[in-house]
Write an enzyme that holds these catalytic residues in place. Structure first.
Site, short mmCIF file in Angstrom:
data_model
loop_
_atom_site.label_atom_id
_atom_site.label_comp_id
_atom_site.label_asym_id
_atom_site.label_seq_id
_atom_site.Cartn_x
_atom_site.Cartn_y
_atom_site.Cartn_z
N GLU A 317 0.84 -1.20 0.00
CA GLU A 317 0.00 0.00 0.00
C GLU A 317 0.87 1.25 0.00
OE1 GLU A 317 -3.88 -1.54 2.55
OE2 GLU A 317 -2.36 -0.35 3.56
N CYS A 318 0.70 2.09 -1.00
CA CYS A 318 1.33 3.42 -1.04
C CYS A 318 2.84 3.32 -0.85
CB CYS A 318 0.66 4.34 -0.02
SG CYS A 318 0.93 6.10 -0.36
N GLY A 319 3.36 3.67 0.32
CA GLY A 319 4.79 3.57 0.55
C GLY A 319 5.33 2.18 0.32
#
Length: 430
Positions: A317-319
């Site tokens: 997720e994301c990072g």
């Protein structure tokens, strides 16, 4: 059950809601009250600060993402355990669909308005009356932030025309520092507990007005349906360090409740994926602040590639997705090699690239969550799916699937769809 409760809101972001909520939580806790704090709307950083201030875990409340029934259950549980419930709002009181005002009205929680009085005096009254009457909402009172003097406070109080001024905070010589995604994490702030104590001590607070607030009654919802053991016997390895720390506590609690054993490892310390992991969870965080260490973490990079080659499910997720790309450009002119599982380049930029509630389609139905990032992913990978923005249903974030990896800028709130969340961590075909 019942407890004194307020929703702490403002006309917009930047008024000092988190500072006021943290100061009030610390002040009440120091007075011997049992305090529970909630954050309205998707957020990872403010809850960390509020947990530090209150000494108790901070959950998310959101009528759409979390759902009314779960919000009711969380509030009822808190009322069973606490003397005071503080709910920090999100953005402005009426911003968003649903808004913080919608949450306050749904559960009968009065609003405690935070006003940045640093550049105003009597106009504070007009703002507070507008906040109260626009919805309308029940207005418990006001806390005025950045007040210059007792005379200034008196002018603000007079302008409120009968609405109680619960307290004031002066202009702070030291305040909670910020960066591009919000406040700096509490463990990074030198002397953070002393700073919170200082804010609590600086707050003038009308104890009698607080004591006069009638308790809010929170009805218990129907008994919770036991979760099926969809992850029984599975070990999920979760990356947890300063690069990977944006994860809802509710997500981890749900994985455990479905039978998973959670273990943690730190890529920044060059710790490899645990060899017994049946799945890997790479949450969001700040990889862009630690590019050099991540790039140099050879054991971590090799271990995640090995897990991917073996078909171990990986949720990024994301990072977490940023750390799996070929390279991460840090915005200062440097490109840093990452794990190289996702072909393409992440570029950190100054302009906001994504923000707001969204849903991700899955074979088990929609998984609700949100997005908030300042980077972009330039890749030729085919997009497996797109999230949908709420409430417009417009196209949201890209979702990529490369072998056993599911990656996106989207942050899922797993309790919104336990079956969909469990499927992400199994070898079930998407």
């Amino acid at each position: 059950m019942a407890a004194r409760a307020v929703l702490i809101a403002a006309v917009s972001s930047g008024q000092g809601k988190t500072t006021v909520t943290a100061a009030l939580a610390r002040r009440l806790a120091q007075a011997g009250q049992r305090v529970r704090v909630f954050k309205c709307g998707p957020d990872f950083i403010d809850p960390m600060v509020l947990e530090r201030a209150s000494g108790a875990p901070v959950e998310t409340l959101d009528l759409w993402m979390v759902g009314r029934e779960r919000c009711q259950r969380l509030l009822a549980q808190a009322a069973d355990e606490a003397d005071a419930i503080l709910i920090e709002g999100v953005m402005g009181l009426y911003d968003g669909t649903p808004s913080a005002a919608d949450l306050a009205r749904e559960f009968g929680v009065p609003v405690l308005a935070v006003i940045d009085a640093g550049a105003m005096a009597q106009t504070a009254g007009a703002i507070v009356h507008g906040l109260r009457d626009y919805g309308p909402v029940e207005m418990a009172g006001v806390i005025a932030n950045r007040v210059a003097s007792p005379g200034h406070a008196a002018m603000v109080q007079t302008s409120l025309r009968g609405i109680p001024l619960f307290g004031t905070l002066p202009k702070q010589g030291r305040s909670l520092p910020e960066r591009h995604l919000g406040l700096v994490l509490p463990h990074e702030v030198e002397g953070v507990d002393a700073l919170l104590d200082e804010l609590a001590a600086q707050m003038t607070f009308d104890e009698a007005a607080w004591a006069a607030l009638p308790p809010v009654i929170f009805a218990h919802p129907a008994p919770e349906v036991p979760l099926p053991p969809l992850l029984a016997g599975r070990t999920i390895a979760i990356a947890r360090d300063e690069s990977f720390l944006f994860v809802y506590p509710a997500n981890m609690n749900l994985l455990r409740a479905m039978g998973a054993r959670l273990v943690f490892f730190a890529p920044l310390a060059d710790e490899p994926v645990p060899p017994d992991a049946d799945a890997v969870y790479l949450p969001g965080g700040y990889p862009e602040l630690h590019c050099k260490r991540l790039s140099g973490a050879a054991r971590w990079r090799e271990s995640i590639r090995t897990a991917h080659a073996a078909g171990v499910p990986i949720v990024a997720e994301c990072g977490g997705m940023m750390a799996l790309a070929d390279a991460l450009a840090d915005g200062a002119g440097h490109d840093w090699p990452m794990a190289g599982i996702l072909p393409g380049r992440i570029t950190v930029q100054k302009r906001l690239a994504g923000l707001g509630p969204q849903t991700m389609p899955t074979p088990h139905g929609a998984l609700r969550g949100h997005t908030f990032h300042y980077s972009r992913f330039d890749t030729e990978l085919p997009v497996a799916a797109h999230t949908a923005k709420n409430p417009s249903a417009a196209q949201g974030e890209a979702v990529y699937r490369v072998g056993s990896v599911t990656a996106s800028y989207f942050h899922g709130y797993f309790p919104s769809n336990p079956a969909a969340a469990a499927a992400l961590f199994t070898r079930e075909a998407p």
